[in-house]
Design an enzyme around this catalytic site. Structure first.
Site, PDB file in Angstrom:
ATOM      1  N   TYR A 165     -24.752  -9.669   5.204  1.00  0.00           N
ATOM      2  CA  TYR A 165     -23.439 -10.274   5.446  1.00  0.00           C
ATOM      3  C   TYR A 165     -23.375 -11.735   4.988  1.00  0.00           C
ATOM      4  CZ  TYR A 165     -22.887  -6.154   8.460  1.00  0.00           C
ATOM      5  OH  TYR A 165     -22.812  -4.869   8.934  1.00  0.00           O
ATOM      6  N   ASP A 166     -24.383 -12.236   4.295  1.00  0.00           N
ATOM      7  CA  ASP A 166     -24.420 -13.651   3.893  1.00  0.00           C
ATOM      8  C   ASP A 166     -23.146 -14.133   3.186  1.00  0.00           C
ATOM      9  OD1 ASP A 166     -26.802 -14.370   5.040  1.00  0.00           O
ATOM     10  OD2 ASP A 166     -27.994 -14.080   3.223  1.00  0.00           O
TER      11      ASP A 166
ATOM     12  N   LYS B 101     -31.145 -22.148   3.382  1.00  0.00           N
ATOM     13  CA  LYS B 101     -30.850 -21.101   4.366  1.00  0.00           C
ATOM     14  C   LYS B 101     -32.001 -20.999   5.372  1.00  0.00           C
ATOM     15  CE  LYS B 101     -30.024 -16.267   5.353  1.00  0.00           C
ATOM     16  NZ  LYS B 101     -30.034 -14.865   4.954  1.00  0.00           N
TER      17      LYS B 101
ATOM     18  N   ARG C  71     -33.600 -16.464  11.221  1.00  0.00           N
ATOM     19  CA  ARG C  71     -34.932 -15.948  10.882  1.00  0.00           C
ATOM     20  C   ARG C  71     -35.919 -17.115  10.771  1.00  0.00           C
ATOM     21  NH1 ARG C  71     -33.010 -12.952   7.645  1.00  0.00           N
ATOM     22  NH2 ARG C  71     -32.859 -11.225   9.081  1.00  0.00           N
TER      23      ARG C  71
ATOM     24  N   ASN D   5     -36.959  -4.053   4.170  1.00  0.00           N
ATOM     25  CA  ASN D   5     -35.771  -4.748   3.662  1.00  0.00           C
ATOM     26  C   ASN D   5     -36.208  -5.902   2.758  1.00  0.00           C
ATOM     27  OD1 ASN D   5     -33.770  -6.856   3.580  1.00  0.00           O
ATOM     28  ND2 ASN D   5     -32.660  -5.844   5.231  1.00  0.00           N
ATOM     29  N   ALA D   6     -35.898  -5.775   1.451  1.00  0.00           N
ATOM     30  CA  ALA D   6     -36.404  -6.749   0.474  1.00  0.00           C
ATOM     31  C   ALA D   6     -35.891  -8.155   0.761  1.00  0.00           C
ATOM     32  CB  ALA D   6     -35.997  -6.317  -0.926  1.00  0.00           C
ATOM     33  N   GLY D   7     -34.637  -8.273   1.208  1.00  0.00           N
ATOM     34  CA  GLY D   7     -34.063  -9.596   1.506  1.00  0.00           C
ATOM     35  C   GLY D   7     -34.832 -10.291   2.610  1.00  0.00           C
TER      36      GLY D   7
ATOM     37  N   ASP E 226     -36.110  -7.902  14.101  1.00  0.00           N
ATOM     38  CA  ASP E 226     -34.889  -7.129  14.213  1.00  0.00           C
ATOM     39  C   ASP E 226     -33.775  -8.152  14.328  1.00  0.00           C
ATOM     40  OD1 ASP E 226     -33.952  -4.413  14.173  1.00  0.00           O
ATOM     41  OD2 ASP E 226     -33.034  -4.882  16.090  1.00  0.00           O
ATOM     42  N   SER E 227     -32.705  -7.939  13.573  1.00  0.00           N
ATOM     43  CA  SER E 227     -31.692  -8.981  13.500  1.00  0.00           C
ATOM     44  C   SER E 227     -30.317  -8.360  13.404  1.00  0.00           C
ATOM     45  CB  SER E 227     -31.977  -9.880  12.296  1.00  0.00           C
ATOM     46  OG  SER E 227     -32.208  -9.095  11.146  1.00  0.00           O
TER      47      SER E 227
HETATM   48  P1  IMP Z   1     -32.368  -4.635  10.928  1.00  0.00           P
HETATM   49  O1  IMP Z   1     -32.953  -5.869  11.564  1.00  0.00           O
HETATM   50  O2  IMP Z   1     -33.276  -4.011   9.938  1.00  0.00           O
HETATM   51  O3  IMP Z   1     -31.774  -3.708  11.933  1.00  0.00           O
HETATM   52  O4  IMP Z   1     -31.151  -5.122  10.012  1.00  0.00           O
HETATM   53  C1  IMP Z   1     -30.349  -6.173  10.383  1.00  0.00           C
HETATM   54  C2  IMP Z   1     -29.080  -6.187   9.558  1.00  0.00           C
HETATM   55  O5  IMP Z   1     -28.337  -7.344   9.984  1.00  0.00           O
HETATM   56  C3  IMP Z   1     -29.312  -6.391   8.058  1.00  0.00           C
HETATM   57  O6  IMP Z   1     -29.375  -5.190   7.339  1.00  0.00           O
HETATM   58  C4  IMP Z   1     -28.062  -7.183   7.661  1.00  0.00           C
HETATM   59  O7  IMP Z   1     -26.981  -6.312   7.491  1.00  0.00           O
HETATM   60  C5  IMP Z   1     -27.806  -8.037   8.896  1.00  0.00           C
HETATM   61  N1  IMP Z   1     -28.528  -9.332   8.776  1.00  0.00           N
HETATM   62  C6  IMP Z   1     -29.611  -9.745   9.486  1.00  0.00           C
HETATM   63  N2  IMP Z   1     -30.013 -10.950   9.073  1.00  0.00           N
HETATM   64  C7  IMP Z   1     -29.173 -11.297   8.065  1.00  0.00           C
HETATM   65  C8  IMP Z   1     -29.112 -12.427   7.215  1.00  0.00           C
HETATM   66  O8  IMP Z   1     -29.917 -13.373   7.266  1.00  0.00           O
HETATM   67  N3  IMP Z   1     -28.104 -12.421   6.326  1.00  0.00           N
HETATM   68  C9  IMP Z   1     -27.202 -11.410   6.212  1.00  0.00           C
HETATM   69  N4  IMP Z   1     -27.241 -10.313   6.945  1.00  0.00           N
HETATM   70  C10 IMP Z   1     -28.221 -10.247   7.880  1.00  0.00           C
END
Ligand code: IMP
Length: 189
Positions: free
Chosen positions: A147-148, A168, A174, A6-8, A63-64
């Site tokens: 979802y930011d 942020k 994170r 995930n690039a973000g 994981d978030s």
């Molecule tokens: P995973 O951890 O790869 O399962 O992805 C977690 C998902 O939760 C992400 O793709 C976002 O949709 C959302 N998410 C997690 N952290 C953030 C954040 O800091 N900002 C916005 N969305 C988030």
């Protein structure tokens, strides 16, 4: 090594841990991250262990998710998959806003992050971070990811997508999780 596609997230983790040399998964195209289950800690540890085993390098993963009180904590660990396959970030946000259309303010929610580091010798370390806030009625801002644009952290009238990246990171789930993990690691490696 950073076990994330995930690039973000990659950008944020690299900035939070600035000073440490972090390699991206892009350098190892043969590594396939495992499918995710329904537990933040298990998902983060499995991703980090998979990459540590394949590369022989200490590996980080997270994981978030976004937990919304009015939805009983959903989408939570399923945030990346909310609404089913084929949706992008914008479509997932729209689904969430629709699901909350009858819910009055404040629409209390929090981001959760479980950060993991797996060492090649099999040891794994974890730390957790939270960012409390609320879901707005419509998206605002161009920064961040996921979802930011619809999430305003507590004590801010701006969304996470309107904060500058360093702001942020200072208050994010994170940021909290990876700073805590970094404090554990120097004594352990
Ligand atoms: P995973 O951890 O790869 O399962 O992805 C977690 C998902 O939760 C992400 O793709 C976002 O949709 C959302 N998410 C997690 N952290 C953030 C954040 O800091 N900002 C916005 N969305 C988030």
């Amino acid at each position: 090594m950073l076990a994330s596609g995930n690039a973000g997230k990659q950008k944020e983790i690299a900035a939070i841990l600035a000073g440490d040399e972090i390699l991206s998964l892009a350098a190892f195209p043969a590594i396939v991250l495992p499918e995710e289950g329904d537990d933040y800690e298990q998902n983060a540890c499995t991703k980090a262990r998979t990459v540590a085993l394949a590369t022989g390098l200490p590996s980080l993963a997270d994981d978030s998710g976004l937990e919304v009180d009015a939805l009983g904590g959903r989408p939570g660990v399923f945030s990346a998959r909310y609404g089913g396959p084929g949706l992008d970030d914008r479509a997932r946000m729209e689904r969430l806003l629709e699901a909350l259309s009858d819910v009055a303010e404040p629409r209390v929610a929090r981001f959760v992050c479980l950060a993991a580091c797996a060492l090649p010798d099999g040891r794994t370390f974890t730390a957790r971070g939270l960012c409390e806030g609320r879901i707005l009625r419509s998206p605002r801002g161009e920064g961040g990811f996921g979802y930011d644009p619809i999430f305003a952290p507590q004590s801010s009238d701006r969304t996470c997508a309107e904060l500058d990246p360093a702001e942020k990171d200072r208050i994010s789930h994170r940021g909290e999780a990876f700073r805590a993990l970094a404090r554990l690691l120097p004594e352990l490696t």
